[in-house]
Each structure stands twice: as C-alpha cells, then as structure tokens.
Design an enzyme around this catalytic site. Structure first.
Site, PDB file in Angstrom:
ATOM      1  N   GLU A 191      68.681   0.466   7.072  1.00 56.49           N
ATOM      2  CA  GLU A 191      70.199   0.874   7.132  1.00 56.49           C
ATOM      3  C   GLU A 191      70.255   2.070   8.609  1.00 56.49           C
ATOM      4  O   GLU A 191      70.144   3.235   7.247  1.00 56.49           O
ATOM      5  CB  GLU A 191      70.223   0.175   5.849  1.00 56.49           C
ATOM      6  CG  GLU A 191      72.208   0.616   6.300  1.00 56.49           C
ATOM      7  CD  GLU A 191      72.882  -0.359   7.461  1.00 56.49           C
ATOM      8  OE1 GLU A 191      73.858  -0.302   7.905  1.00 56.49           O
ATOM      9  OE2 GLU A 191      72.649  -1.469   7.115  1.00 56.49           O
ATOM     10  N   ASP A 236      70.181  -9.373   9.316  1.00 53.98           N
ATOM     11  CA  ASP A 236      71.527  -9.135   9.289  1.00 53.98           C
ATOM     12  C   ASP A 236      72.116  -8.528  10.014  1.00 53.98           C
ATOM     13  O   ASP A 236      72.796  -7.200   9.749  1.00 53.98           O
ATOM     14  CB  ASP A 236      72.162  -9.121   7.333  1.00 53.98           C
ATOM     15  CG  ASP A 236      73.184  -9.676   7.775  1.00 53.98           C
ATOM     16  OD1 ASP A 236      74.436 -10.035   8.398  1.00 53.98           O
ATOM     17  OD2 ASP A 236      74.280  -9.209   5.865  1.00 53.98           O
ATOM     18  N   CYS A 247      77.115 -13.502  12.219  1.00 55.96           N
ATOM     19  CA  CYS A 247      77.899 -13.380  12.227  1.00 55.96           C
ATOM     20  C   CYS A 247      78.888 -14.060  13.853  1.00 55.96           C
ATOM     21  O   CYS A 247      79.900 -14.301  13.975  1.00 55.96           O
ATOM     22  CB  CYS A 247      79.116 -12.373  12.065  1.00 55.96           C
ATOM     23  SG  CYS A 247      78.722 -10.887  13.171  1.00 55.96           S
TER      24      CYS A 247
END
Length: 446
Positions: free
Chosen positions: A329, A372, A399
C-alpha cells in the site's frame, strides 16, 4: 445550422456517467441530465461541442416505464443521487450493460464474448440507506459558512435535513453536523475545506473528520459543539497542504474520542483513520471479500499477494486462509491502519509493505493475488509484473469498467492470464458507479 436551445429528444440509453444519451434532430449526440431511457423529453441545451451537446430535462413529455419518483426530495438538486429517477431494476440492467459495453469496446472482446463473461449484477444492500460515509461541502460567503451536499450543477452546496443514502439510524447526522459547525463559525474562524462523516450500525461509532489547512483552530470548542450535536465517538482534524489538485496530508489531530472509526466486515473488526479509504457500503465490501475468496480459494500452504491493500479489507481474510501474505500500500495513513488492524487481529503471517505497487512489487512467488487499484487502474508495468508471476489466479477488484477493460486487454496481450468471470457488484445504488470482481486464471500450458 445552429442547434436550437430546446428540442424534443427520445432518450436511448444511459452513459457511463450521470447522464442519459439521445440524439438531436441534426443527429448530434446529446447527454441529458435527469433523463431515463425511454423518456420523450424536452431538452434544454446547456453546452455545445463540435460532436456532442450537454443538456438537462426541462419537461418530461412522455415518461419511460422505468421512471420513478425519487425517494430523496433533494435528488434533482443534489449531486449524490444522479440516477434516483430510474427504477432500481433498470439501474441494475444499465450497470451490467455498461460493463459489457466497456469489455466489448475498450477490452476488444466483442459483444458475444463480453456478454458470456459478465455475470448478473449482484446487489448486496438496499437501494437506499446503504452508505457508511458522506462528505459535506463547505462554502463561505459574506462571512457565513454553509455546509451541505454538493449541488448537481456545481453551483455550490445544498442544505439537507437528512441524507437518504446514509443508513436510516444516522440520516439526520448530516443536518446536526452542518448546523453545529455553521453555528461555531459565527464566533470562531473555521477555514474548513470539507467535512467527512462516517457511521456504523454494527459498532455504533460515528466519526466527524474536519479537513482544513495548518494553522490555529478552536479545538476544544469544536469538539464540544459536535459532542452536543451528534455525540460522535471520534472527532478528528486532518490538515492538508499544497495546491488544490495535489493536496498532501500535513498532519492529523484527535480532538475527541478514539481518533479513528471502527467497522465490522464479515468476521473482521477493522479500524480506519479519517484519511484512509474504506468502502462506503459495508455490505458491499463483504460481498467483494466473499467473491474474491470464492474465486481464489486460497489454501493454508499457499502464498498470497495483496496489492493496493489499503487498511486490509482483503489482507485480513487472506491471512486467515493462506500461509503468508505480502501486502503493498502506498498511502501512509492506510499503511499505519493496516499494521494496527493486523496487530489487533493477532495475524503475524503478513508482510505489510509501504510503497508504490510497481516499485515495491514483492520479491516472491505468489499462488494467488488480489489487486484493488484506484480508478486509474493498473500501471502497464504492474500488468507485466503480475503476468510474470507463477500464480494460478488473480482477483482484480475494479471501480471503473473502462480501466478494467483496458487492463484485461493488456493481460491478454501478455498471454499468461485470461478472465474467467466478471461479476458486477452494486456498491453505489442511485449512481452510475459499479464495482466489479474479475477472476483471471492462468492459461493452460503457461
């Protein structure tokens, strides 16, 4: 000949966006706000470009069978529910159609293959009252501070008594927070840029996050007035610096309460700081985890990789099932949240890595992988790095159907992985947004 400023238009379909699509008498495409496929409407043309126009519905002449009266009285003026005039069944059809169209066109799969690949849309939550978070816009004019929802036409803010997208037990918190801070602004200078509100029916936690610039701030007074207004479990201040389009976190202060927000997702209890991303639909987040775990079926003797892992929505359940997880991340606050969530879950089989997914790509051989990424999708370099992995499957949570389709085409060019299924998940009813979970499997012989 110049286009008339008002024309009758039969609406054909929804765009991937807040607007519907029709054609003017000249044949030029017009994107129409507030319209529904099947409508015959009078369109007021607001903006003209060489190849298309934008407009809004000035009058509905013949209503589509899919047109409904929005449940929210602010839907026509607030920007949060651009599809509220469309029946939910029709919203579901249009969202799936949008995913199929993106894969067929941008992913170069063709209509027939895309149709076969895309599953029916999954609706994990109710069409209203599903959100755990809203953000209030802030406008200062004439020495007065106004807080509310972003106006649909971008003209300012809309003061609302309640947000119908928030869960029913917390819908009035928007008015309470806006009123308390507007009251405070009469006697104290508040240089607020926005205000975030997170709520949970599961933990009963309410967090108010105040986003502003570094400098003096009436900490105690703000904490007190918010405590009286909505009894939050956390009040935080997030300070930013830099130009408007490139804000960076300069610091975070706990003004009252825990200083973070807690939620339960499936079997996992998580804490998230105000700057960190977390899915706004908790039931939707649980469905994403379920689809990813079913698609990958990680085993205890396998190694997993979780890129763009955030605070650990997928990392924690992966760590329960796989032998080891490398979690990457880039956003500092999310990395700190991830480490805290792993500690509280007593999971020691995860290597949390702070940094860009491409630059800090784990030096390991993964059996299963979750990605993601943000709306921009995967960098081409990351697609190449993933394609070089010996993994048997990749779960790609997206998304944005357009960047997903682009990336799937890149995976197919590499030749190692191919999509086995694409499942649209409706995390955002009353809007055009749609999440997808794509399972890529290793090609035979690769």
């Amino acid at each position: 000949m110049a286009e008339a400023t008002t024309q009758q238009v039969r609406i054909e379909r929804m765009a991937y966006g807040p607007e519907a699509v029709g054609r003017l008498e000249s044949g030029k495409t017009v994107f129409v706000a507030g319209a529904v496929p099947g409508d015959l409407v009078e369109v007021a043309v607001d903006r003209k470009a060489e190849r298309y126009c934008n407009g809004h519905v000035s009058k509905v002449l013949e209503a589509s069978p899919d047109r409904v009266v929005p449940e929210c009285p602010y839907a026509a003026v607030c920007g949060g529910c651009p599809w509220a005039q469309i029946s939910y069944d029709a919203q579901a059809r249009h969202k799936r159609d949008g995913v199929v169209s993106a894969l067929a066109r941008i992913g170069r799969m063709g209509e027939e293959r895309a149709e076969a690949l895309v599953a029916p849309l999954v609706s994990p939550s109710a069409p209203w009252g599903y959100r755990n978070k809203v953000e209030l816009a802030v406008v200062e004019s004439g020495g007065r501070l106004s807080l509310g929802m972003h106006a649909a036409d971008g003209s300012g803010v809309v003061a609302v008594k309640a947000c119908k997208l928030l869960d029913k037990g917390h819908q009035g918190v928007v008015k309470s927070v806006a009123g308390a801070l507007s009251y405070m602004a009469n006697s104290h200078h508040l240089d607020l840029e926005r205000v975030g509100v997170r709520v949970s029916t599961r933990t009963r936690e309410v967090e108010v996050a105040l986003w502003d610039r570094p400098g003096g701030f009436p900490r105690a007074a703000v904490a007190k007035v918010l405590a009286d207004a909505c009894k939050p479990t956390s009040v935080t201040r997030v300070m930013q610096k830099g130009p408007a389009k490139a804000r960076k976190i300069a610091g975070q202060e706990r003004l009252a309460g825990r200083g973070s927000w807690g939620e339960v997702v499936g079997a996992e209890r998580m804490r998230v700081s105000a700057p960190s991303f977390f899915q706004v639909n908790t039931k939707g987040a649980e469905k994403l985890v379920e689809l990813v775990m079913e698609g990958l079926d990680p085993q205890e003797d396998e190694e997993a990789m979780d890129l763009y892992c955030g605070a650990g929505t997928f990392t924690l359940p992966l760590a329960r099932r796989a032998g080891f997880v490398s979690a990457v991340e880039s956003y500092g606050p999310a990395v700190r949240d991830l480490r805290r969530n792993l500690d509280e879950a007593r999971l020691d089989n995860v290597d949390p890595i702070g940094g860009d997914a491409g630059l800090e790509f784990p030096d390991t051989d993964a059996d299963v992988i979750v990605v993601d990424p943000p709306r921009a999708g995967l960098a081409e370099q990351v697609v190449s790095q993933l394609s070089d992995q010996p993994a048997r499957a990749i779960a790609y949570v997206s998304c944005d159907p357009a960047t997903l389709a682009r990336d799937l085409a890149r995976f197919e060019e590499k030749g190692t992985f191919e999509p086995a299924s694409v499942t649209p998940v409706d995390l955002f009813p009353q809007t055009f947004h749609v999440e997808t979970v794509t399972i890529l499997k290793r090609r035979a012989g690769r």
